[in-house]
Design a protein around this motif. Structure first.
Motif, short mmCIF file in Angstrom:
data_model
loop_
_atom_site.label_atom_id
_atom_site.label_comp_id
_atom_site.label_asym_id
_atom_site.label_seq_id
_atom_site.Cartn_x
_atom_site.Cartn_y
_atom_site.Cartn_z
N VAL A 327 0.87 -1.18 0.00
CA VAL A 327 0.00 0.00 0.00
C VAL A 327 0.91 1.22 0.00
CG1 VAL A 327 -1.92 -1.14 1.14
CG2 VAL A 327 -0.17 -0.07 2.53
N THR A 328 0.57 2.21 -0.80
CA THR A 328 1.47 3.34 -0.98
C THR A 328 0.86 4.68 -0.55
OG1 THR A 328 0.72 3.56 -3.29
CG2 THR A 328 2.68 2.21 -2.88
N THR A 329 -0.43 4.71 -0.30
CA THR A 329 -1.07 5.97 0.07
C THR A 329 -2.01 5.74 1.25
OG1 THR A 329 -2.97 5.65 -1.41
CG2 THR A 329 -1.01 6.72 -2.34
N TRP A 330 -2.43 6.86 1.86
CA TRP A 330 -3.41 6.78 2.93
C TRP A 330 -4.71 6.20 2.41
CZ3 TRP A 330 -2.12 7.31 7.86
CH2 TRP A 330 -0.98 8.05 8.19
N ALA A 331 -5.06 6.52 1.18
CA ALA A 331 -6.30 6.00 0.60
C ALA A 331 -6.26 4.48 0.47
CB ALA A 331 -6.54 6.64 -0.77
N ASP A 332 -5.08 3.92 0.15
CA ASP A 332 -4.95 2.46 0.07
C ASP A 332 -5.25 1.82 1.42
OD1 ASP A 332 -4.25 2.64 -2.58
OD2 ASP A 332 -2.08 2.56 -2.20
N ILE A 333 -4.79 2.46 2.48
CA ILE A 333 -5.05 1.94 3.83
C ILE A 333 -6.53 2.01 4.15
CG2 ILE A 333 -4.59 2.29 6.29
CD1 ILE A 333 -1.85 3.37 5.53
N ASP A 334 -7.17 3.12 3.79
CA ASP A 334 -8.59 3.30 4.10
C ASP A 334 -9.47 2.27 3.38
OD1 ASP A 334 -7.94 5.45 5.69
OD2 ASP A 334 -8.28 6.94 4.10
N ARG A 347 -1.82 2.50 9.65
CA ARG A 347 -1.71 3.95 9.75
C ARG A 347 -0.55 4.35 10.64
NH1 ARG A 347 -8.23 4.75 10.62
NH2 ARG A 347 -8.81 4.85 8.40
N THR A 348 -0.30 3.57 11.68
CA THR A 348 0.85 3.85 12.56
C THR A 348 2.16 3.66 11.80
OG1 THR A 348 -0.44 3.07 14.47
CG2 THR A 348 1.94 3.25 14.75
N CYS A 349 2.23 2.64 10.95
CA CYS A 349 3.42 2.44 10.10
C CYS A 349 3.63 3.66 9.21
CB CYS A 349 3.26 1.20 9.23
SG CYS A 349 3.50 -0.36 10.06
N ARG A 350 2.56 4.11 8.61
CA ARG A 350 2.64 5.26 7.71
C ARG A 350 3.09 6.51 8.45
NH1 ARG A 350 3.04 5.76 2.21
NH2 ARG A 350 2.34 7.82 1.58
N ARG A 351 2.55 6.70 9.66
CA ARG A 351 2.88 7.91 10.42
C ARG A 351 4.33 7.87 10.92
NH1 ARG A 351 2.74 8.49 15.76
NH2 ARG A 351 1.49 6.62 16.04
N HIS A 368 2.16 -2.84 4.48
CA HIS A 368 1.23 -3.95 4.22
C HIS A 368 1.51 -5.15 5.12
CE1 HIS A 368 4.78 -4.89 1.91
NE2 HIS A 368 4.32 -6.09 1.60
N THR A 369 2.73 -5.26 5.69
CA THR A 369 3.04 -6.34 6.63
C THR A 369 3.13 -5.81 8.06
OG1 THR A 369 5.41 -6.06 6.22
CG2 THR A 369 4.25 -7.71 4.91
N LEU A 370 2.60 -4.64 8.30
CA LEU A 370 2.52 -4.03 9.64
C LEU A 370 3.90 -3.76 10.22
CD1 LEU A 370 -0.38 -6.26 11.05
CD2 LEU A 370 -0.49 -4.32 9.47
N GLY A 371 4.84 -3.42 9.36
CA GLY A 371 6.17 -3.07 9.81
C GLY A 371 7.15 -4.22 9.84
N TYR A 372 6.68 -5.46 9.78
CA TYR A 372 7.58 -6.60 9.79
C TYR A 372 8.27 -6.72 8.44
CZ TYR A 372 9.43 -11.31 10.18
OH TYR A 372 10.28 -12.39 10.20
N ARG A 373 9.61 -6.65 8.43
CA ARG A 373 10.34 -6.64 7.17
C ARG A 373 11.32 -7.80 7.04
NH1 ARG A 373 15.08 -3.08 8.04
NH2 ARG A 373 15.22 -2.59 10.25
#
Length: 458
Positions: A327-334, A347-351, A368-373
């Motif tokens: 996901v690359t934008t806030w809209a993708d998350i929404d 959203r926390t990852c994005r922020r 998209h993986t909630l920060g797990y890389r």
């Protein structure tokens, strides 16, 4: 024709093509891959001694002047045929490190071996499966006015399972940053296990590699609360690896003690941030350490390998923890098809990804993986075979191996991927047919085994 759906019209067009039979052979060769890679190019194989041309191949003779190859995606939600193949490779990779085979000696089965589960710490109470989720006699509410307990009997399919009792109390920042540092936490855990083994044996820690080697294969799994925990097969070898016997002091009990001590001791510090501060990240208090014994006392080797292989093929969307595509934008998350809990983590990852002190964590890339890389499956170098070796062995089995002393000149380029709607329909049918053939073959083998057992009893 005009009244037919687009997919059916496209399928009819493909079936009427003069090169349909060859195209179908390619699709079948990929196992009905849902998103094949299209390649264009040629190869020429010559005898290295005589210069004689042994084999030539050019995609100009193929339908559409391209060759279809597997996408090799491990996620069942993206490509089920390739996922099944990946699961099979993972099974053999893990199993070889447990009982030998694939150039691994069978003596590894008698080594100290453990099946370890490490969990993430608590970031706040969540709803759980079972009788009375979180009972509290005194009731009470949090500072946000929400109940501190829950007396509901949640089933496995209850959408509340894994969701926080109070989203405002939940430590979403800590959850995301723990994910981002989970791989580093594992690395420090493995290092500390080696150090503790050396100390318990009276060795200088820096000399551990001269006496023993710690080998492992681990897989990451998302829990219902969308937090990663780790399943790992850990084995102790001699300094030379699988072919070398461990020292006399290298016992399963000593290895288990070192694992338990290291799991409670290691930690990772996050980069300091004015917005967050500095966090100390550790493993959770829930720890499971089970010895794997050759005499059958404990989890079976095949069962452990199958367990690990099963989780390797699960995608983020299948477990309800993120999505399988970036996901690359806030809209993708929404608009992502996820729960409110997971959406907040994204959203926390994005922020946090916008803070310069966390730039090295690439949180926005791994939203998209909630920060797990980290990789879903990782292994130490000497644990067992590799995916590349397994693929080469499979190629040799089907007759695609290179001839000794031969020289191959290959030129390939990527020209596309995926299927048209009609092609996707046909490929799905091919995949279903192949799956049904495997099922019937397995039923036939099991029937033969049952018949042999009945004859033996008679």
């Amino acid at each position: 024709m005009r009244q037919l759906p687009e997919t059916d019209r496209d399928a009819i067009r493909i079936a009427q093509d003069p090169h349909f039979s060859r195209w179908l052979e390619q699709v079948t060769a990929t196992g009905g891959c849902a998103h094949p890679v299209h390649l264009s190019g040629a190869t020429t194989t010559v005898d290295g001694t005589t210069g004689e041309i042994i084999r030539q191949y050019d995609t100009r003779d193929e339908p559409g002047e391209r060759l279809l190859v597997r996408c090799r995606n491990r996620r069942a939600t993206v490509c089920a045929p390739c996922s099944r193949l990946h699961a099979g490779d993972t099974f053999h990779l893990v199993r070889a490190g447990l009982i030998g085979g694939k150039n691994v000696p069978t003596t590894v089965r008698d080594r100290p071996r453990l099946f370890v589960t490490l969990t993430a710490p608590s970031f706040g109470p969540v709803h759980r499966i079972g009788e009375r989720c979180r009972p509290r006699r005194d009731g009470g509410t949090c500072e946000h006015g929400r109940p501190l307990g829950c007396g509901t009997d949640h089933t496995a399919n209850d959408l509340l399972v894994g969701q926080p009792l109070c989203p405002d109390c939940y430590d979403y920042t800590g959850h995301v940053l723990w994910h981002a540092h989970a791989s580093k936490l594992w690395d420090r855990f493995a290092i500390d296990v080696r150090r503790r083994l050396a100390s318990s044996a009276g060795l200088v820690q820096s000399r551990f590699a001269h006496h023993a080697r710690l080998s492992f294969a681990r897989v990451a799994e998302y829990q219902k609360r969308a937090a990663v925990h780790v399943h790992a097969v850990v084995r102790l070898d001699g300094p030379g690896g699988p072919a070398d016997e461990p020292p006399s002091w290298g016992t399963a009990d000593r290895l288990a003690d070192a694992v338990r001590a290291s799991a409670g001791r290691v930690m990772v510090r996050t980069p300091y941030s004015q917005a967050v501060g500095e966090l100390l990240l550790r493993w959770g208090v829930q720890l499971d350490v089970r010895p794997l014994c050759a005499d059958g006392d404990g989890p079976g080797d095949d069962a452990v390998a199958a367990y690990v292989a099963k989780y390797v093929t699960k995608g983020a969307s299948e477990t309800g923890a993120g999505t399988d595509r970036k996901v690359t934008t806030w809209a993708d998350i929404d608009t992502a098809p996820v729960s409110g809990h997971v959406r907040t983590l994204m959203r926390t990852c994005r922020r946090l990804g916008g803070l310069p002190e966390y730039a090295s964590l690439h949180l926005r890339t791994w939203t998209h993986t909630l920060g797990y890389r980290g990789h879903i499956l990782t292994k130490s170098r000497a644990y067992s075979t590799t995916y590349a070796a397994l693929r080469a062995e499979r190629a040799h089995h089907v007759g695609h191996a290179d001839t000794p002393e031969a020289i191959t000149d290959a030129h390939w380029r990527y020209v596309g991927s995926g299927h048209t709607p009609g092609a996707a329909l046909i490929a799905a049918g091919v995949a279903e047919d192949l799956a049904e053939c495997r099922r019937l073959s397995a039923d036939a083998r099991h029937g033969e085994v049952r018949a042999d057992h009945s004859s033996a009893r008679t």
